[in-house]
Design a protein around this motif. Sequence first.
Motif: not given
Ligand code: PLP
Length: 466
Positions: A124-125, A129, A163, A212, A243, A245, A275
């Motif tokens: 995932g992000s 990151i 995040h 977020t 970022d 995401a 996702h």
């Molecule tokens: C701006 C941002 N960065 C990172 C993330 C983390 O992403 P992940 O849930 O794909 O690990 C999110 C999750 O909502 C996010 O909104």
Amino acid sequence: MTIAHNGDDLAEKLEILAGQYGNRFLLEAAPDNEIPEHGMAATDAMRLIDEELVLDGIPMRNLATFVTTWMEPEAQRIITENLHRNFIDHAEYPQTAEIEQRCIRMIARLFHAPGETTGARCQGSSEAIMLGALSLKWKWRERREAAGKDTTRPNLVFGGDVHVVWEKFCRYFDVEPRIIPLQPDKYTIGPEDVEPFVDENTIGVAAVVGTTFTGHADDVRGINDLLVRLRDERGLDVPLHVDGASGGFVWPFLYPDSEWDFRLEQVRSINVSGHKFGLVYPGIGWLIFRERSDLAEDLVFYENYLGKTDATFTLNFSTGSAMVLAQYYNLVRFGMAGYRYIMETMQANARALAQKIADIGEFELIGHQSDEQLPLVAFQLTDGHEYDEFDVASQLAAERGWMVPAYTLPPNADHVTIMRALVKLTLGQSLASTLANDIAEACETLKQKGGLHERDRRRVKTNPGI
Ligand SMILES: Cc1ncc(COP(=O)(O)O)c(C=O)c1O
């Protein structure tokens, strides 16, 4: 058949009949502490789990999450047919590895990478990151060592609108977080906020496209220009990581002329969650570097495993292939036009929902229609109510099961409480209208009965979700 009235007899009879008609777990508690000595019929195990999950929220009513809650049946078929394919076995599944590379190349193009690039499929992000920021740290150390300078005090600069994963990275990997506070009425950051925090120990600056909290973007272009100036005037070469995401799959389609990606020269890496608006089920994210040289070579592991030398850059090892294949499915199935259509549809419904919420007369919207924003509605109560956003969130959940979170913003905007509803493909015109009516109803109920009891309030979801 007559059932005996003796309790033991009854239990015995029911037990026997369960084998024929029923489910053992109608008569027994679910195992929850130890692995049971004896197993159970496959149908019993399946029904046990299905019954437990009834207590979860319904994903399509979860308007807190950015994560995909619906995919096409054909995509679901690809997923179910490939759950047994370990992604890391590149030697055994070379075509899956090739499909990952195709996704990386396609997403890199989408982000306007200038030439040959590299990247990684991640969980995932968050993983993307962690890896991207590790590369920033390694590259900074290389530069410092080459110049014979101290390497013991790395710092990373980002806004309070990021995040939590960014702070997590700093704690796990021993980097000083330099967090730029938000302002009471400004919930993203720009170059003037960043400048005082940057120095020779800054491994990078992180900017968000699609936060977020409110779905807006930091001023990436302005921060890029600042970093170019610092490089040219003070010799500080500080890379910028974006970022994306959520925004990484939204901005290229809704705001194609807005420059936030590799068109800006200091943007060296970008993460995006497949996702989220990549429209794949959870666990897939992507890390894309501007150029191959932006990935610190020391972070790549070359191993001879199961007969082939392989290069890996990942925090995990074994993992599924299904979501990589599902990402490729979406990229080729929708194409640019399909993604654009889907994003525009979500945006149109988000705008319609925003208007309906504004029309209730109790709320004000966060931001303006002309803002670049994710397809969501962020809103707050106007002054002078006997109840607050947490009350509305809870009442809405009680009356119709909608999950719309209420939460406070990060410092120094932590006096602001907002609610936020994601408008994804599963929230069409008619459901969006129903939601607006339900919000109005919830307000009406609260007006008559007052805010919630303290016990109810403790159950309210008070974070922005993901
Ligand atoms: C701006 C941002 N960065 C990172 C993330 C983390 O992403 P992940 O849930 O794909 O690990 C999110 C999750 O909502 C996010 O909104």
